[in-house]
Design an enzyme around this catalytic site. Structure first.
Site, PDB file in Angstrom:
ATOM      1  N   TRP A 149     -63.884 103.097  59.117  1.00  0.00           N
ATOM      2  CA  TRP A 149     -63.150 104.311  59.494  1.00  0.00           C
ATOM      3  C   TRP A 149     -61.641 104.129  59.324  1.00  0.00           C
ATOM      4  O   TRP A 149     -61.107 103.068  59.625  1.00  0.00           O
ATOM      5  CB  TRP A 149     -63.450 104.607  60.971  1.00  0.00           C
ATOM      6  CG  TRP A 149     -62.482 105.550  61.609  1.00  0.00           C
ATOM      7  CD1 TRP A 149     -61.276 105.228  62.167  1.00  0.00           C
ATOM      8  CD2 TRP A 149     -62.622 106.958  61.751  1.00  0.00           C
ATOM      9  NE1 TRP A 149     -60.672 106.358  62.656  1.00  0.00           N
ATOM     10  CE2 TRP A 149     -61.472 107.432  62.407  1.00  0.00           C
ATOM     11  CE3 TRP A 149     -63.624 107.865  61.388  1.00  0.00           C
ATOM     12  CZ2 TRP A 149     -61.282 108.775  62.719  1.00  0.00           C
ATOM     13  CZ3 TRP A 149     -63.440 109.205  61.691  1.00  0.00           C
ATOM     14  CH2 TRP A 149     -62.275 109.647  62.350  1.00  0.00           C
ATOM     15  N   MET A 150     -60.958 105.200  58.886  1.00  0.00           N
ATOM     16  CA  MET A 150     -59.489 105.202  58.851  1.00  0.00           C
ATOM     17  C   MET A 150     -58.976 106.503  59.457  1.00  0.00           C
ATOM     18  O   MET A 150     -59.513 107.563  59.159  1.00  0.00           O
ATOM     19  CB  MET A 150     -59.010 105.100  57.403  1.00  0.00           C
ATOM     20  CG  MET A 150     -57.501 105.211  57.255  1.00  0.00           C
ATOM     21  SD  MET A 150     -56.939 105.025  55.553  1.00  0.00           S
ATOM     22  CE  MET A 150     -57.131 106.686  54.959  1.00  0.00           C
ATOM     23  N   ASP A 152     -54.760 107.663  61.107  1.00  0.00           N
ATOM     24  CA  ASP A 152     -53.339 107.792  60.730  1.00  0.00           C
ATOM     25  C   ASP A 152     -52.802 106.725  59.766  1.00  0.00           C
ATOM     26  O   ASP A 152     -53.066 105.542  59.947  1.00  0.00           O
ATOM     27  CB  ASP A 152     -52.450 107.650  61.965  1.00  0.00           C
ATOM     28  CG  ASP A 152     -52.928 108.443  63.154  1.00  0.00           C
ATOM     29  OD1 ASP A 152     -53.884 109.202  63.028  1.00  0.00           O
ATOM     30  OD2 ASP A 152     -52.321 108.289  64.223  1.00  0.00           O
ATOM     31  N   GLN A 168     -54.614 103.162  60.642  1.00  0.00           N
ATOM     32  CA  GLN A 168     -55.507 102.994  61.786  1.00  0.00           C
ATOM     33  C   GLN A 168     -56.905 102.740  61.238  1.00  0.00           C
ATOM     34  O   GLN A 168     -57.471 103.602  60.544  1.00  0.00           O
ATOM     35  CB  GLN A 168     -55.488 104.270  62.638  1.00  0.00           C
ATOM     36  CG  GLN A 168     -54.181 104.498  63.364  1.00  0.00           C
ATOM     37  CD  GLN A 168     -54.038 103.581  64.556  1.00  0.00           C
ATOM     38  OE1 GLN A 168     -54.608 103.829  65.604  1.00  0.00           O
ATOM     39  NE2 GLN A 168     -53.278 102.509  64.403  1.00  0.00           N
ATOM     40  N   TRP A 176     -64.387 106.195  64.699  1.00  0.00           N
ATOM     41  CA  TRP A 176     -63.176 105.666  65.358  1.00  0.00           C
ATOM     42  C   TRP A 176     -63.530 104.611  66.409  1.00  0.00           C
ATOM     43  O   TRP A 176     -64.384 104.842  67.264  1.00  0.00           O
ATOM     44  CB  TRP A 176     -62.438 106.824  66.027  1.00  0.00           C
ATOM     45  CG  TRP A 176     -61.103 106.432  66.599  1.00  0.00           C
ATOM     46  CD1 TRP A 176     -59.910 106.476  65.960  1.00  0.00           C
ATOM     47  CD2 TRP A 176     -60.836 105.949  67.921  1.00  0.00           C
ATOM     48  NE1 TRP A 176     -58.911 106.035  66.796  1.00  0.00           N
ATOM     49  CE2 TRP A 176     -59.450 105.701  68.004  1.00  0.00           C
ATOM     50  CE3 TRP A 176     -61.630 105.676  69.034  1.00  0.00           C
ATOM     51  CZ2 TRP A 176     -58.846 105.218  69.171  1.00  0.00           C
ATOM     52  CZ3 TRP A 176     -61.023 105.192  70.184  1.00  0.00           C
ATOM     53  CH2 TRP A 176     -59.642 104.976  70.237  1.00  0.00           C
ATOM     54  N   PHE A 208     -52.519 100.962  68.201  1.00  0.00           N
ATOM     55  CA  PHE A 208     -52.395 102.365  67.799  1.00  0.00           C
ATOM     56  C   PHE A 208     -51.214 102.512  66.827  1.00  0.00           C
ATOM     57  O   PHE A 208     -50.577 101.552  66.430  1.00  0.00           O
ATOM     58  CB  PHE A 208     -52.186 103.242  69.044  1.00  0.00           C
ATOM     59  CG  PHE A 208     -53.473 103.695  69.704  1.00  0.00           C
ATOM     60  CD1 PHE A 208     -54.687 103.063  69.454  1.00  0.00           C
ATOM     61  CD2 PHE A 208     -53.457 104.773  70.598  1.00  0.00           C
ATOM     62  CE1 PHE A 208     -55.857 103.501  70.069  1.00  0.00           C
ATOM     63  CE2 PHE A 208     -54.627 105.214  71.213  1.00  0.00           C
ATOM     64  CZ  PHE A 208     -55.827 104.583  70.950  1.00  0.00           C
ATOM     65  N   ARG A 268     -46.915 107.432  72.962  1.00  0.00           N
ATOM     66  CA  ARG A 268     -47.400 106.609  71.848  1.00  0.00           C
ATOM     67  C   ARG A 268     -46.696 106.897  70.526  1.00  0.00           C
ATOM     68  O   ARG A 268     -45.902 107.809  70.421  1.00  0.00           O
ATOM     69  CB  ARG A 268     -48.905 106.784  71.681  1.00  0.00           C
ATOM     70  CG  ARG A 268     -49.402 108.196  71.488  1.00  0.00           C
ATOM     71  CD  ARG A 268     -50.934 108.156  71.353  1.00  0.00           C
ATOM     72  NE  ARG A 268     -51.516 109.479  71.244  1.00  0.00           N
ATOM     73  CZ  ARG A 268     -51.972 110.188  72.268  1.00  0.00           C
ATOM     74  NH1 ARG A 268     -51.887 109.736  73.498  1.00  0.00           N
ATOM     75  NH2 ARG A 268     -52.509 111.377  72.068  1.00  0.00           N
ATOM     76  N   ASP A 269     -47.036 106.069  69.560  1.00  0.00           N
ATOM     77  CA  ASP A 269     -46.648 106.232  68.163  1.00  0.00           C
ATOM     78  C   ASP A 269     -45.140 106.119  67.934  1.00  0.00           C
ATOM     79  O   ASP A 269     -44.514 107.008  67.336  1.00  0.00           O
ATOM     80  CB  ASP A 269     -47.185 107.582  67.612  1.00  0.00           C
ATOM     81  CG  ASP A 269     -48.646 107.808  67.966  1.00  0.00           C
ATOM     82  OD1 ASP A 269     -49.365 106.809  68.186  1.00  0.00           O
ATOM     83  OD2 ASP A 269     -49.088 108.976  68.045  1.00  0.00           O
ATOM     84  N   GLU A 322     -48.257 114.032  68.940  1.00  0.00           N
ATOM     85  CA  GLU A 322     -48.493 112.666  68.480  1.00  0.00           C
ATOM     86  C   GLU A 322     -47.647 112.387  67.237  1.00  0.00           C
ATOM     87  O   GLU A 322     -47.142 113.310  66.589  1.00  0.00           O
ATOM     88  CB  GLU A 322     -49.971 112.483  68.085  1.00  0.00           C
ATOM     89  CG  GLU A 322     -50.963 112.876  69.159  1.00  0.00           C
ATOM     90  CD  GLU A 322     -52.409 112.607  68.795  1.00  0.00           C
ATOM     91  OE1 GLU A 322     -53.096 111.963  69.593  1.00  0.00           O
ATOM     92  OE2 GLU A 322     -52.866 113.036  67.711  1.00  0.00           O
TER      93      GLU A 322
HETATM   94  C1  FRU Z   1     -53.312 110.449  66.061  1.00  0.00           C
HETATM   95  C2  FRU Z   1     -53.641 109.380  67.079  1.00  0.00           C
HETATM   96  C3  FRU Z   1     -52.371 108.679  67.533  1.00  0.00           C
HETATM   97  C4  FRU Z   1     -52.877 107.350  67.983  1.00  0.00           C
HETATM   98  C5  FRU Z   1     -53.967 107.084  66.977  1.00  0.00           C
HETATM   99  C6  FRU Z   1     -55.109 106.275  67.513  1.00  0.00           C
HETATM  100  O1  FRU Z   1     -54.338 110.759  65.210  1.00  0.00           O
HETATM  101  O2  FRU Z   1     -54.321 109.943  68.154  1.00  0.00           O
HETATM  102  O3  FRU Z   1     -51.640 109.374  68.518  1.00  0.00           O
HETATM  103  O4  FRU Z   1     -51.888 106.368  67.958  1.00  0.00           O
HETATM  104  O5  FRU Z   1     -54.440 108.342  66.548  1.00  0.00           O
HETATM  105  O6  FRU Z   1     -55.972 105.891  66.511  1.00  0.00           O
END
Ligand code: FRU
Length: 609
Positions: A149-150, A152, A168, A176, A208, A268-269, A322
């Site tokens: 799975w991929m 972001d 990701q 996921w 993340f 996050r992020d 996000e």
């Molecule tokens: C966005 C998200 C981010 C998080 C990541 C987790 O798609 O929800 O906010 O860091 O995916 O995989």
């Protein structure tokens, strides 16, 4: 480069359940009682192949090396049927004792039942793992992970002629889980080389999304021009962590003082850039549930100060905020700042989408421009359903601002009809600003110039078609499963709609409609192919064309399971997945009145995957 070797990824047959404890040669299974099992690696082999059944819950796997907990991960270990197997690389543990301690504790199963579950008899050792493409929907010229799975795109930076793309990634299944930074690199943004895993989960969480940059001033003390990474450590809480690389992004060394920044609320992020005026880093961080972006500063990425926040009550608010990004672009010799904010759900056509704000940034505070009515307008970067988590490369050459998105939607990303891998990235895009007829400044996206390298053959160059009610059809190239690029200008003569249809012999079709009265272009994928995996998939997406006087242009990129549509000057973009049972073989043009299609160009494209 990950080794590409021979091993059947798909394990179609279910081994007859046996009550014996030996699985494949060299693997010993011991049932300890209800839902608890040991899998001992006793033989030789590079990989322990773990059987997966996508429809069952995750089992918790503790990887024990010489009796010590090396790490914990989650796998949907097969019960009644094996969909495919995923590899656990044993190379790092060569010469050591390796045991998986497995808790399939999501539901109660009596011991007898556990013993009969498919998975326990189907762990095997293998010397190689075949990652060659075996699926018809796997994109041929878009980046995808080799398997698993991929979501972001993460931490993209450019250095010494190489574009780095992290993502990701779940190495243990095509849904996921186990968020890890996978890594690919490219010298031309279209041919991607798969690199070793970059950042793996640890005691403070899975990894993340985040960003990378080059520390030209050695602000962190990790060395001049070290590649620095910020990411979110996600466990019970979300915390921000720092790492750096001493080998141009191939592997990362985590900062021992992690996490470097925490809050009482979900955030996050982190996305950073070095501000030469303040001699500090600016970091934007999504305050996800508050639906705002925090602006922070830091001299060294270890001590962070919250400077301001933007967004509460502004823009689209029907989902969490996000993956932000902040960067300057010029328009008419003036610098404006663009704040990208990804939002899920709450996109214009349901699910996830990328909104943005244009404004000014003084190093501490972002002030968004208002429209004629004094409000901050909501603007969308792409008007398709499958464009999310879009962020840009840091340190790109020649002042370029290059973006890439995740080509899916959280509504159905885990259910699309692929298995060996799930999800691809969009084509890379170059961003710029333009002023539209409404006086507002918008973001334009065009395919990166390197995308031209994908052209295999010129099929058509500059043809004109005068079209009316009866459709004029042109064959699409059939080479490489119909991969192609098609571009043309449209002039609607009497303000009548113009329809452009991509179709195949199964009568599956995408219908694109230019409406020159309201200056919109629509993309209808309701009959485009397989769509029954989600009620949210069949859809019509609509974009303003930002044009007047009945003229617009279309630039299409057709891969095995996606169509990206740009205006030639990038004023609108639409990215949509499609799953036709066979490639589209024809493009036809018609109009309820009359229309001129001109400068029709068509190219067959190369298959990189
Ligand atoms: C966005 C998200 C981010 C998080 C990541 C987790 O798609 O929800 O906010 O860091 O995916 O995989």
């Amino acid at each position: 480069m990950m080794e590409i070797k021979r091993y059947m990824l798909m394990a179609p047959t279910l081994l007859a359940a046996s009550l014996g404890s030996l699985a494949g040669d060299g693997v010993k299974v011991e049932h300890l009682g209800v839902n608890n099992t040991l899998v001992r690696v006793e033989g030789d082999g590079r990989y322990l192949m773990m059987p997966v059944q996508e429809s069952v819950d995750d089992a918790k796997v503790n990887l024990l090396v010489d009796g010590k907990l090396e790490r914990t991960f989650y796998v949907r270990l097969a019960k009644s049927k094996i969909d495919y197997s995923v590899p656990l690389d044993l190379e790092p543990y060569k010469g050591h004792n390796v045991v998986l301690e497995i808790n399939a504790n999501n539901e109660y199963s009596p011991l007898g039942e556990v013993k009969e579950q498919a998975s326990w008899n189907s762990f095997t050792l293998a010397d190689s793992f075949d990652t060659t493409n075996s699926e018809k929907f796997r994109p041929a010229f878009h980046h995808t992970p080799l398997y698993g799975w991929m979501n972001d795109p993460n931490g993209m930076f450019y250095k010494d002629g190489v574009w780095h793309l992290y993502y990701q990634w779940n190495p243990y299944g095509s849904k996921w889980q186990n968020m890890t930074w996978g890594h690919s690199s490219s010298t031309d943004l279209v041919n991607w080389k798969h690199e070793p895993t970059a950042i793996e989960p640890d005691g403070i969480g899975t990894i993340f999304s985040g960003s990378c940059a080059i520390d030209t001033e050695n602000s962190t003390g990790f060395g001049k021009d070290a590649v620095v990474a910020l990411y979110t450590s996600a466990a019970a809480s979300q915390m921000q962590s720092l790492a750096h690389s001493e080998n141009n992004g191939e592997s990362f060394i985590k900062y021992p003082g992690n996490p470097v920044f925490t809050l009482e609320t979900e955030a996050r992020d982190p996305n950073m850039y070095w501000n030469p005026d303040t001699k500090k880093w600016t970091i934007v961080l999504a305050h996800a549930l508050e639906k705002e972006i925090l602006f922070l500063s830091s001299p060294d990425l270890k001590e962070w100060t919250v400077e301001s926040a933007f967004g509460k009550g502004e823009g689209a608010q029907d989902g969490v905020w996000e993956c932000p990004d902040l960067f300057p672009l010029e328009i008419n010799g003036k610098k404006k700042w663009v704040l990208l904010v990804n939002l899920n759900p709450g996109g214009p056509f349901g699910g996830s989408a990328t909104q943005y704000f244009i404004g000014d940034f003084d190093g501490k505070t972002f002030t968004a421009d208002t429209d004629a009515s004094g409000k901050i307008p909501t603007k969308w970067m792409d008007f398709g359903k499958d464009h999310y988590a879009t962020v840009t490369w840091s340190d790109a050459p020649d002042g370029r601002r290059t973006a890439i998105g995740w080509m899916s939607n959280w509504q159905y990303a885990a259910d699309v009809p692929t298995q060996q891998y799930r999800s691809a990235n969009t084509l890379p895009r170059e961003l710029s600003l333009f002023t539209a007829p409404d006086g507002e400044i918008y973001l334009a996206s065009v395919p990166s110039p390197e995308v031209k390298n994908l052209r295999a053959k010129t099929i058509m160059n500059g043809r004109t078609l005068n079209v009316g009610k009866k459709a004029s059809s042109v064959s699409l190239p059939s080479a490489n499963d119909g991969l192609c690029e098609v571009a043309f200008d449209i002039e609607s003569k009497k303000n009548a709609n113009v329809n452009i249809t991509l179709s195949n012999s199964k009568n599956e079709k995408v219908v694109i409609t230019y409406n020159s009265t309201d200056n919109t272009i629509a993309f209808d994928r309701r009959e485009a192919g397989i769509s029954n995996f989600s009620v949210d998939f069949p859809a019509v997406t609509v974009s303003p064309t930002f044009s007047i006087n009945g003229k617009t242009s279309v630039h299409l990129f057709i891969d095995r399971s996606s169509v990206e549509m740009f205006a030639k000057d990038g004023k609108y973009v639409m990215t949509n997945l499609v799953f036709p049972n066979e490639p589209y073989s024809s493009i036809s043009f018609s109009s309820e009145g009359s229309a001129k299609i001109s400068n029709l160009e068509m190219y067959s494209l190369k298959a990189n995957n």
